[in-house]
Design a protein around this motif. Structure first.
Motif, PDB file in Angstrom:
ATOM      1  N   MET A   1       0.800  -1.205   0.000  1.00 35.31           N
ATOM      2  CA  MET A   1       0.000   0.000   0.000  1.00 35.31           C
ATOM      3  C   MET A   1       0.841   1.266   0.000  1.00 35.31           C
ATOM      4  O   MET A   1       0.390   2.314  -0.445  1.00 35.31           O
ATOM      5  N   VAL A   2       2.077   1.196   0.485  1.00 35.39           N
ATOM      6  CA  VAL A   2       2.915   2.393   0.571  1.00 35.39           C
ATOM      7  C   VAL A   2       3.195   2.981  -0.794  1.00 35.39           C
ATOM      8  O   VAL A   2       3.021   4.178  -1.012  1.00 35.39           O
ATOM      9  N   PRO A   3       3.637   2.175  -1.796  1.00 30.92           N
ATOM     10  CA  PRO A   3       3.863   2.752  -3.110  1.00 30.92           C
ATOM     11  C   PRO A   3       2.602   3.358  -3.691  1.00 30.92           C
ATOM     12  O   PRO A   3       2.654   4.360  -4.375  1.00 30.92           O
ATOM     13  N   THR A   4       1.427   2.731  -3.439  1.00 33.39           N
ATOM     14  CA  THR A   4       0.174   3.266  -3.935  1.00 33.39           C
ATOM     15  C   THR A   4      -0.075   4.653  -3.379  1.00 33.39           C
ATOM     16  O   THR A   4      -0.508   5.564  -4.089  1.00 33.39           O
ATOM     17  N   THR A   5       0.191   4.836  -2.090  1.00 31.70           N
ATOM     18  CA  THR A   5       0.012   6.139  -1.469  1.00 31.70           C
ATOM     19  C   THR A   5       0.934   7.163  -2.095  1.00 31.70           C
ATOM     20  O   THR A   5       0.547   8.293  -2.389  1.00 31.70           O
TER      21      THR A   5
ATOM     22  N   THR B   1      13.752   6.909  -1.543  1.00 37.45           N
ATOM     23  CA  THR B   1      12.679   5.925  -1.410  1.00 37.45           C
ATOM     24  C   THR B   1      12.145   5.508  -2.779  1.00 37.45           C
ATOM     25  O   THR B   1      11.747   4.359  -2.969  1.00 37.45           O
ATOM     26  N   ALA B   2      12.154   6.436  -3.737  1.00 34.76           N
ATOM     27  CA  ALA B   2      11.722   6.084  -5.093  1.00 34.76           C
ATOM     28  C   ALA B   2      12.671   5.051  -5.699  1.00 34.76           C
ATOM     29  O   ALA B   2      12.244   4.105  -6.371  1.00 34.76           O
ATOM     30  N   SER B   3      13.969   5.211  -5.449  1.00 31.98           N
ATOM     31  CA  SER B   3      14.949   4.243  -5.950  1.00 31.98           C
ATOM     32  C   SER B   3      14.747   2.880  -5.305  1.00 31.98           C
ATOM     33  O   SER B   3      14.819   1.837  -5.988  1.00 31.98           O
ATOM     34  N   ALA B   4      14.480   2.871  -3.986  1.00 31.23           N
ATOM     35  CA  ALA B   4      14.238   1.601  -3.296  1.00 31.23           C
ATOM     36  C   ALA B   4      12.984   0.916  -3.841  1.00 31.23           C
ATOM     37  O   ALA B   4      12.940  -0.316  -3.960  1.00 31.23           O
ATOM     38  N   TYR B   5      11.965   1.710  -4.169  1.00 29.00           N
ATOM     39  CA  TYR B   5      10.743   1.137  -4.728  1.00 29.00           C
ATOM     40  C   TYR B   5      11.004   0.510  -6.100  1.00 29.00           C
ATOM     41  O   TYR B   5      10.474  -0.564  -6.419  1.00 29.00           O
ATOM     42  N   LEU B   6      11.838   1.160  -6.921  1.00 28.90           N
ATOM     43  CA  LEU B   6      12.158   0.598  -8.232  1.00 28.90           C
ATOM     44  C   LEU B   6      12.950  -0.697  -8.100  1.00 28.90           C
ATOM     45  O   LEU B   6      12.799  -1.607  -8.912  1.00 28.90           O
TER      46      LEU B   6
ATOM     47  N   GLY C   1      11.436  -6.248  -0.592  1.00 24.33           N
ATOM     48  CA  GLY C   1      10.299  -5.502  -0.063  1.00 24.33           C
ATOM     49  C   GLY C   1      10.557  -5.005   1.346  1.00 24.33           C
ATOM     50  O   GLY C   1      10.226  -3.860   1.693  1.00 24.33           O
ATOM     51  N   PHE C   2      11.169  -5.840   2.174  1.00 18.40           N
ATOM     52  CA  PHE C   2      11.486  -5.409   3.540  1.00 18.40           C
ATOM     53  C   PHE C   2      12.587  -4.346   3.525  1.00 18.40           C
ATOM     54  O   PHE C   2      12.593  -3.450   4.366  1.00 18.40           O
ATOM     55  N   ASP C   3      13.495  -4.450   2.558  1.00 18.51           N
ATOM     56  CA  ASP C   3      14.525  -3.425   2.418  1.00 18.51           C
ATOM     57  C   ASP C   3      13.886  -2.089   2.042  1.00 18.51           C
ATOM     58  O   ASP C   3      14.277  -1.030   2.549  1.00 18.51           O
ATOM     59  N   TYR C   4      12.898  -2.132   1.157  1.00 17.02           N
ATOM     60  CA  TYR C   4      12.170  -0.915   0.787  1.00 17.02           C
ATOM     61  C   TYR C   4      11.436  -0.330   1.991  1.00 17.02           C
ATOM     62  O   TYR C   4      11.464   0.876   2.236  1.00 17.02           O
ATOM     63  N   SER C   5      10.805  -1.205   2.763  1.00 12.01           N
ATOM     64  CA  SER C   5      10.097  -0.742   3.957  1.00 12.01           C
ATOM     65  C   SER C   5      11.056  -0.073   4.930  1.00 12.01           C
ATOM     66  O   SER C   5      10.742   0.974   5.520  1.00 12.01           O
ATOM     67  N   GLU C   6      12.246  -0.652   5.096  1.00 12.47           N
ATOM     68  CA  GLU C   6      13.233  -0.060   5.997  1.00 12.47           C
ATOM     69  C   GLU C   6      13.694   1.299   5.475  1.00 12.47           C
ATOM     70  O   GLU C   6      13.877   2.241   6.261  1.00 12.47           O
ATOM     71  N   SER C   7      13.880   1.422   4.158  1.00 11.24           N
ATOM     72  CA  SER C   7      14.286   2.699   3.580  1.00 11.24           C
ATOM     73  C   SER C   7      13.230   3.768   3.832  1.00 11.24           C
ATOM     74  O   SER C   7      13.560   4.907   4.177  1.00 11.24           O
TER      75      SER C   7
END
Length: 444
Positions: free
Chosen positions: A10-14, A50-55, A126-132
């Motif tokens: 849900m985070v990327p959607t937000t 955070t955008a880079s982590a999402y990619l 995904g957990f790495d992205y969440s941590e970022s």
């Protein structure tokens, strides 16, 4: 685990929903007073880290989806056209086309291990992205509270300066009336000059804190931003949880713990895949081809169709011991991943305990500074009254003003340090949003 993955998705959607409002293309800070939540949402929309982590997460997801292709047939097509040249002459064109397909029937579960390894790698990313995201949110929170603290220091310094002006005016009147010596006027001048200097320093610190927050939001540091103060009830002891509850939450939600487990699982599947690659595999294959060869060519003269179907079994016998070493390397990597998971758990528990103690200490310090500030206010009021009636010296009033200014600064710092320590504890348990907005985090 499922709830965490849903929340993670849900985070990327937000963030992307926020980008519909052109937040990424903004060149200036939005008008009006911004709350902490609004600042965080704005930062998440604009932050390149955070955008880079999402990619990276998206890349891992696509790799995982590509892994499922091993369960589908492999089909390829080819076509050819050739013009032979012989004896200084060009012959007629030859044409051909072919279609081939193959399907892996059985491989002792190797492709399943490959897919599971990609799934666990995706989960770890995904957990790495969440941590970022959580680390970035924590940095924004720290900058937000630092700016509130700097604003409070400016207000305090301005108030102390006004009191210093009052002291200067009082000293002037008493000197003109012959009630005090010139030294009192000079001391009042020194006090006023010092308070003006403190005010300028506070304004400078405020500009630096503002620039730091704007930089984290990807805006120029010379712009202005208005932010809302926090409720005085925020971070109170009535919200607290105990240390055992916090550790349990950390085990369930802390991204680095979940990432370490996912990496361990991926290493386990990678080890299995390396072992299973030494076992036989069975595949089905089929092909269909068409060739149009000119009649003057041997064994030609008409369109010819050909095809085949078959079953093929293969097994590696010897590859220079590379298969054996690959298995041993995969086993060593799996053992290393297990140790990394154990180390991550130890460090995480220490982080939670340290953040817990720091937060409790911050609560105690805030209570003490509030008592100190109350006492300093009363002392300054009494000393000012005594000076006006001639029962105290300007030196006494100077000291009272200095103590009052120091008490204000300590109280401001303790208040926003408490908020920052609360955010640090929420970060330590891996649930910074819930820890900051919905409920508290410590208990006696």
């Amino acid at each position: 685990m499922k709830k965490f993955l849903i929340a993670l998705c849900m985070v990327p959607t937000t963030v992307l929903a926020a980008s519909d409002d052109n937040c990424r293309t903004m060149t200036s800070v939005p008008d009006g007073e911004l709350t902490l939540q609004q600042v965080i949402e704005l930062g998440l929309c604009r932050n390149p880290e955070t955008a880079s982590a999402y990619l990276s997460l998206e890349s891992a997801r696509f790799n995982k989806n590509a892994g499922y292709g091993q369960y589908l047939p492999s089909i390829s097509a080819s076509a050819s056209a050739s013009l032979p040249y012989r004896n200084s002459e060009w012959d007629d064109w030859s044409y051909g086309a072919s279609l081939s397909a193959s399907y892996l029937i059985f491989d002792f579960g190797k492709r399943l291990s490959d897919v599971n390894q990609l799934i666990d790698t995706w989960r770890a990313t995904g957990f790495d992205y969440s941590e970022s995201v959580q680390n970035y949110v924590y940095s924004v929170i720290g900058a937000y509270y630092a700016l509130l603290n700097a604003d409070a220091d400016v207000i305090t310094a301005n108030a102390v300066m006004q009191v210093s002006k009052t002291a200067k005016e009082t000293a002037d009147k008493k000197f003109n009336a012959g009630a005090v010596a010139k030294a009192d006027v000079l001391k009042a001048d020194v006090t006023l000059a010092s308070s003006v200097l403190d005010l300028e320093r506070a304004k400078n610190n405020r500009e630096i804190a503002k620039g730091n927050l704007l930089a984290k939001l990807s805006f120029p540091a010379d712009q202005e931003i208005k932010i809302a103060d926090m409720s005085s009830e925020f971070g109170s002891e009535s919200e607290n949880k105990n240390i055992d509850e916090l550790i349990e939450i950390a085990r369930e939600k802390r991204p680095d713990l979940l990432r370490a487990t996912a990496n361990k699982d991926a290493a386990w599947h990678r080890r299995n895949s390396a072992f299973l690659s030494n076992l036989p595999s069975i595949s089905a294959s089929g092909s269909l081809s068409w060739n149009n060869i000119p009649s003057d060519v041997f064994n030609a003269g008409q369109d010819e169709w050909s095809g085949s179907i078959g079953i093929r079994a293969s097994m590696p016998i010897f590859a220079g011991f590379s298969n054996m070493y690959n298995v041993r390397a995969a086993q060593a990597n799996y053992e290393r991943a297990k140790e990394q998971e154990r180390l991550t758990v130890d460090n995480a528990m220490l982080d939670v305990f340290t953040a817990y103690q720091n937060y409790k200490t911050a609560q105690t310090v805030l209570n003490q500074t509030e008592t100190l500030l109350k006492s300093a206010k009363e002392t300054e009021n009494v000393t000012a009254g005594m000076y006006k009636v001639g029962k105290a010296t300007m030196l006494d009033w100077q000291q009272a003003l200095a103590d009052l200014a120091d008490a204000h600064k300590q109280n401001n710092a303790a208040k926003y340090d408490l908020f920052t320590k609360r955010a640090a504890l929420a970060l330590a348990i891996g649930d910074i949003k819930e820890g900051l907005i919905e409920e508290g985090v410590v208990n006696e």
